[in-house]
Design a protein around this motif. Structure first.
Motif, short mmCIF file in Angstrom:
data_model
loop_
_atom_site.label_atom_id
_atom_site.label_comp_id
_atom_site.label_asym_id
_atom_site.label_seq_id
_atom_site.Cartn_x
_atom_site.Cartn_y
_atom_site.Cartn_z
N CYS A 1 12.65 2.41 7.49
CA CYS A 1 12.20 2.61 6.11
C CYS A 1 10.88 1.87 5.97
CB CYS A 1 13.22 2.05 5.12
SG CYS A 1 14.83 2.81 5.28
N LEU A 2 9.77 2.61 5.98
CA LEU A 2 8.45 1.97 5.98
C LEU A 2 7.87 1.87 4.58
CD1 LEU A 2 6.67 3.62 9.08
CD2 LEU A 2 8.13 1.59 9.01
N SER A 3 7.37 0.68 4.28
CA SER A 3 6.65 0.48 3.02
C SER A 3 5.57 -0.55 3.30
CB SER A 3 7.59 -0.02 1.92
OG SER A 3 8.06 -1.30 2.28
N SER A 4 4.75 -0.83 2.29
CA SER A 4 3.74 -1.85 2.49
C SER A 4 3.44 -2.54 1.18
CB SER A 4 2.45 -1.24 3.04
OG SER A 4 1.44 -2.23 3.09
N THR A 5 3.28 -3.86 1.26
CA THR A 5 2.87 -4.61 0.08
C THR A 5 1.35 -4.78 0.05
OG1 THR A 5 3.42 -6.57 1.36
CG2 THR A 5 5.00 -5.90 -0.31
N ASN A 6 0.69 -4.20 1.04
CA ASN A 6 -0.77 -4.25 1.08
C ASN A 6 -1.34 -3.42 -0.06
OD1 ASN A 6 -3.39 -4.49 1.90
ND2 ASN A 6 -3.08 -3.65 3.95
N LYS A 7 -2.52 -3.79 -0.53
CA LYS A 7 -3.18 -2.98 -1.55
C LYS A 7 -3.47 -1.58 -1.04
CE LYS A 7 -5.27 -5.90 -4.92
NZ LYS A 7 -6.44 -6.16 -5.71
N THR A 8 -3.79 -1.49 0.23
CA THR A 8 -4.02 -0.17 0.83
C THR A 8 -2.74 0.22 1.56
OG1 THR A 8 -5.01 -1.26 2.71
CG2 THR A 8 -6.51 -0.48 1.04
N ALA A 9 -1.69 0.45 0.77
CA ALA A 9 -0.36 0.64 1.34
C ALA A 9 -0.29 1.88 2.22
CB ALA A 9 0.66 0.72 0.21
N MET A 10 -0.84 3.01 1.73
CA MET A 10 -0.72 4.25 2.51
C MET A 10 -1.33 4.06 3.89
SD MET A 10 -2.03 7.17 3.85
CE MET A 10 -3.72 7.35 3.30
N GLN A 11 -2.51 3.41 3.92
CA GLN A 11 -3.19 3.24 5.20
C GLN A 11 -2.40 2.32 6.13
OE1 GLN A 11 -4.53 3.01 2.20
NE2 GLN A 11 -6.40 4.23 2.08
N SER A 12 -1.75 1.29 5.55
CA SER A 12 -0.95 0.38 6.38
C SER A 12 0.24 1.13 6.98
CB SER A 12 -0.40 -0.78 5.55
OG SER A 12 -1.43 -1.58 5.10
N VAL A 13 0.87 1.97 6.17
CA VAL A 13 2.03 2.72 6.68
C VAL A 13 1.55 3.73 7.73
CG1 VAL A 13 3.91 4.29 6.07
CG2 VAL A 13 3.36 2.36 4.58
N ARG A 14 0.41 4.38 7.45
CA ARG A 14 -0.13 5.33 8.44
C ARG A 14 -0.44 4.60 9.74
NH1 ARG A 14 -4.88 9.21 6.49
NH2 ARG A 14 -6.10 7.31 6.35
N ARG A 15 -0.94 3.37 9.60
CA ARG A 15 -1.23 2.57 10.80
C ARG A 15 0.05 2.34 11.61
NH1 ARG A 15 -1.89 1.33 14.71
NH2 ARG A 15 -3.01 -0.32 15.78
N MET A 16 1.16 2.09 10.90
CA MET A 16 2.43 1.87 11.58
C MET A 16 2.90 3.15 12.29
SD MET A 16 4.84 -0.11 12.49
CE MET A 16 5.14 -1.58 11.52
N ILE B 1 8.89 4.81 1.94
CA ILE B 1 9.27 4.13 0.70
C ILE B 1 8.00 3.77 -0.07
CG2 ILE B 1 10.36 2.07 -0.26
CD1 ILE B 1 12.40 2.21 1.75
N THR B 2 7.92 4.23 -1.30
CA THR B 2 6.74 3.91 -2.11
C THR B 2 7.20 3.24 -3.40
OG1 THR B 2 5.59 5.82 -1.21
CG2 THR B 2 4.68 4.86 -3.21
N ASP B 3 6.76 2.02 -3.58
CA ASP B 3 7.06 1.31 -4.82
C ASP B 3 5.88 1.43 -5.76
OD1 ASP B 3 9.67 0.31 -4.67
OD2 ASP B 3 9.01 -1.14 -3.16
N SER B 4 6.18 1.37 -7.04
CA SER B 4 5.09 1.47 -8.01
C SER B 4 5.18 0.32 -9.00
CB SER B 4 5.20 2.81 -8.75
OG SER B 4 4.23 2.86 -9.77
N ASN B 5 4.03 -0.24 -9.31
CA ASN B 5 4.02 -1.26 -10.36
C ASN B 5 3.10 -0.82 -11.51
OD1 ASN B 5 1.56 -1.62 -9.24
ND2 ASN B 5 1.91 -3.70 -8.51
N TRP B 6 2.87 0.51 -11.60
CA TRP B 6 2.08 1.01 -12.72
C TRP B 6 2.96 1.02 -13.97
CZ3 TRP B 6 -3.10 1.94 -12.28
CH2 TRP B 6 -3.62 1.96 -10.98
N GLN B 7 2.42 1.56 -15.07
CA GLN B 7 3.17 1.44 -16.33
C GLN B 7 3.69 2.77 -16.87
OE1 GLN B 7 0.91 -0.79 -19.16
NE2 GLN B 7 0.70 -2.52 -17.78
N THR B 8 2.80 3.76 -16.98
CA THR B 8 3.24 4.99 -17.62
C THR B 8 3.79 5.97 -16.59
OG1 THR B 8 1.14 6.13 -17.35
CG2 THR B 8 1.36 4.72 -19.29
#
Ligand code: SF4
Length: 701
Positions: free
Chosen positions: A487-502, A518-525
């Motif tokens: 289950c790949l995710s990333s706490t990096n700001k450039t999360a997609m690129q980090s996961v692609r790197r993996m 796995i994609t987490d979101s901390n946006w609001q709306t």
């Protein structure tokens, strides 16, 4: 450059040439401009002016208006004058298809003209003609003769131009040599671009639109590569997914295609094409571009104290946001250098082995996070596609039913639907009686040393950017464990690129365990979450990366979302009405898989946004067709105001409903015309009849 962008593993915006559209500067690191197109009749000056103002007030930086005839082109002057009189100086763009004469008038009036190279000179017969090299060269000469006068006018008046290729309207010449491929789209634009460059005209923007995000993303990437190969530079890119549809689906499809390219650092202006009023496109555009920080950073600016620096490269300004992320050549934790193990210009799914129903040839699974619900009951499962009928004690399972739910530390105290399985933390899994229904999830390196493991399926979470941990080493320890789903995710700001790197690392090391994105979101709306999920997760699926999807949000965002639902409903948009957050996320997961063509769970509508060429009410007709056909899983129906984008766009659709004159509709099966000029009063019924004749119909319910 890495093939087609500055970095595959961090966010770096590609430098493009600067283009001037009136007073607006595009490309060369200027902020990503947002634009839209009016849907009014161009001859109706007042309606067009008022709609343009609504779009400008919403934040549009360019307004495109169709000019199908010389009269329409001439009327652009009245529209422009009225807008200027009212104090609006936003640049206008004339949209041209079959009428060079209209383009030559418009180019003297507005700040930019858009030409479609497939329609500008060619009168397509949609025939597959064999072109010899001499025939081909002769056609290019014919284009040069007809296109050069427009270039000269643009040069004289300082008018910009977009060479806007559309997947569905390639010329017979291109189709015969390349087919309706991304390469054909690129060559279609390059033919026109070479002519313009020979005339030393460079005020050019390019686009490669398709209703299929996979095709569109590949075409833009190939275009960049082709430009760099041919003249070591790049003109600004206008990004868009055509005929994306409306509501949630239209937004997801647009964000998947546009977002994937923005993540690559490509794109200088964007248009989101929705079958809705054009001013509603602008907030979606803004949500897409605001992820990339403040506009027009200058050399030496410190945008974010941690992550964003500008290099002092003398030749090119670059924005680097890769300071804390891995780079391909020297990844954190000792990843290997090497050639990219996948082709970013075509789609192939990453090879994985099967663990249960995950990986291998299985469609990507959907995992619904229900861990924020206190006591999960029958009724909660309705939000992820399972409806319980107490009278019969049976479950009704929808086409968009989640395959797994994650409940954290909860075991459910009722019998589960047959196809549903549950993921829990290991200490809870030990207590579960039905080990065929419950599976444990471990935090990265915790799995290897754990004595509690399922002999069937174990989920292992890996943060692809985790300070103090070394993901590249411990993935080797999981190598090809036949029970492990990563289950790949990333706490990096450039999360997609980090996961692609993996993923690159997994491929380079021959590790074939299936992977959940796995994609987490901390946006609001809800809108922001939707764009975030579709951008980050969609980009991976478009590259064949992913055997499953799990979308989550932090608790604070979860709590805030209820409030944003109210706000959206108040704004008149109804697609979030009565949804729970779990339902919204589940719909989004299936929407992303549908948009990336990796799992089809519903009817697909390829509907144009409408414009001054439209001869019927597209929004109303789309709603009517949708209400009668939305149970036809997998059927693709195109609903187009006119035929300018060609039956080629419908090559992607199974059936087409296309305006062919006032009150007249032409119906297509694939590219073939089945009924011409059907009265619009009965055209929806005729479409249903066509679906029935073609054995594509099933009775609802
Ligand atoms: S397909 Fe729709 S948006 Fe495109 S030109 Fe025709 S009516 Fe206008």
């Amino acid at each position: 450059m890495q093939l087609y962008c500055e970095s595959l593993t961090g966010y770096e915006r590609l430098k493009t040439k600067e283009v001037k559209v009136g007073d607006l500067l595009l490309g060369n690191f200027h902020s990503i401009r947002v634009q839209t197109m009016t849907t009014t009749d161009t001859m109706d000056t007042l309606a067009t002016v008022e709609q343009s103002i609504r779009c400008i007030e919403a934040g549009a930086e360019l307004i495109r208006i169709t000019a199908p005839s010389k009269n329409d082109a001439e009327n652009l002057l009245h529209i422009k004058n009225e807008l200027r009189k009212r104090g609006y100086h936003t640049p206008l763009v004339a949209d041209i298809h079959f009428t060079p004469n209209a383009a030559e008038i418009a180019a003297r009036i507005v700040e930019k003209v858009r030409v479609n190279p497939g329609n500008y000179v060619d009168k397509k017969k949609f025939e597959l003609i064999e072109y010899s090299d001499a025939d081909y060269a002769e056609e290019i000469d014919r284009i040069r003769d007809r296109f050069t006068p427009l270039i000269k006018i643009c040069k004289e008046y300082g008018t910009a131009m977009r060479i806007g290729t559309n997947h569905g309207s390639l010329s017979d010449r291109i189709m015969s040599r390349y087919g309706d491929t991304p390469m054909g789209m690129v060559e279609s634009a390059m033919e026109f671009l070479r002519i313009a460059r020979n005339e030393s005209y460079h005020n050019i923007v390019l686009s490669m639109k398709s209703s299929n995000p996979q095709v569109m993303v590949q075409a833009y990437r190939l275009l960049v590569k082709t430009m760099f190969d041919e003249f070591s530079g790049c003109y600004p890119l206008h990004l868009g997914v055509t005929e994306a549809g409306d509501g949630e689906d239209g937004r997801i499809k647009s964000a998947v295609g546009i977002g994937a390219l923005l993540e690559d650092g490509l794109g200088d202006t964007i248009r989101v094409s929705l079958t809705e009023d054009p001013e509603l496109e602008i907030p979606v555009c803004k949500d897409l571009v605001k992820r990339y920080g403040p506009p027009t950073p200058q050399r030496g600016d410190l945008i974010d104290t941690q992550t964003v620096v500008l290099t002092n490269d003398d030749k090119e300004k670059k924005i680097l946001i890769s300071g804390e992320g891995a780079v391909l050549a020297s990844p954190k934790g000792g990843g290997r250098e090497g050639a990219l193990p996948y082709d970013p210009f075509s789609y192939q799914r990453r090879e994985s082995f099967e663990v249960g129903n995950i990986g291998g040839k299985h469609v990507p699974v959907v995992i619904a996070d229900m861990s924020k619900i206190d006591k999960i009951s029958h009724k909660h499962l309705q939000s992820v596609g399972y409806t319980y009928d107490e009278a019969t004690d049976k479950w009704n399972i929808s086409d968009a039913a989640a395959d797994y739910i994650f409940t954290g530390n909860q075991l459910l105290n009722f019998a589960l639907p047959g196809t549903l399985k549950v993921i829990v933390y290991p200490e809870t899994w030990v207590r579960a009686e039905d080990k065929a229904k419950y599976f444990p999830i471990f935090q990265d390196s915790g799995y290897v040393g754990s004595e509690i493991k399922s002999d069937q399926m174990n989920f292992v979470m890996i943060d692809c950017f985790n300070e103090g941990a070394d993901p590249f080493t411990y993935i080797d320890q999981l190598r090809n464990d036949p029970t492990v789903v990563l289950c790949l995710s990333s706490t990096n700001k450039t999360a997609m690129q980090s996961v692609r790197r993996m993923y690159v690392e997994l491929m380079n090391r021959g590790i074939k365990n299936p992977v959940i994105n796995i994609t987490d979101s901390n946006w609001q709306t809800a809108d922001e979450h939707l764009i975030h999920y579709a951008t980050e997760t969609g980009a991976l699926f478009l590259e064949g990366m992913g055997d499953g999807i799990c979308l989550g949000m932090i608790k604070k965002s979860y709590d805030q979302l209820a409030a944003s639902y109210q706000q959206m409903n108040a704004s008149g948009r109804n697609y979030t009405n009565n949804l729970t957050i779990e339902q919204f996320i589940n719909n989004t997961s299936f929407g992303i898989l549908q948009a990336t063509r990796t799992r089809i769970s519903k009817t697909e509508y390829i509907s144009c946004p409408s414009c001054g060429r439209t001869l019927f009410d597209l929004q109303e007709t789309t709603a009517k067709i949708r209400s009668r056909t939305n149970h036809l899983k997998g059927v693709k129906i195109a609903i187009m105001g006119c035929i300018v984008n060609g039956p080629g766009e419908m090559a992607d659709a199974d059936f087409g409903y296309v305006g062919s004159g006032p009150g007249k509709i032409t119906l297509y099966r694939g590219k073939e015309i089945v009924k011409r000029n059907v009265n619009s009063e009965v055209a929806v019924d005729e479409l249903i009849g066509l679906l029935k004749e073609s054995e594509a119909w099933i009775e609802p319910g």
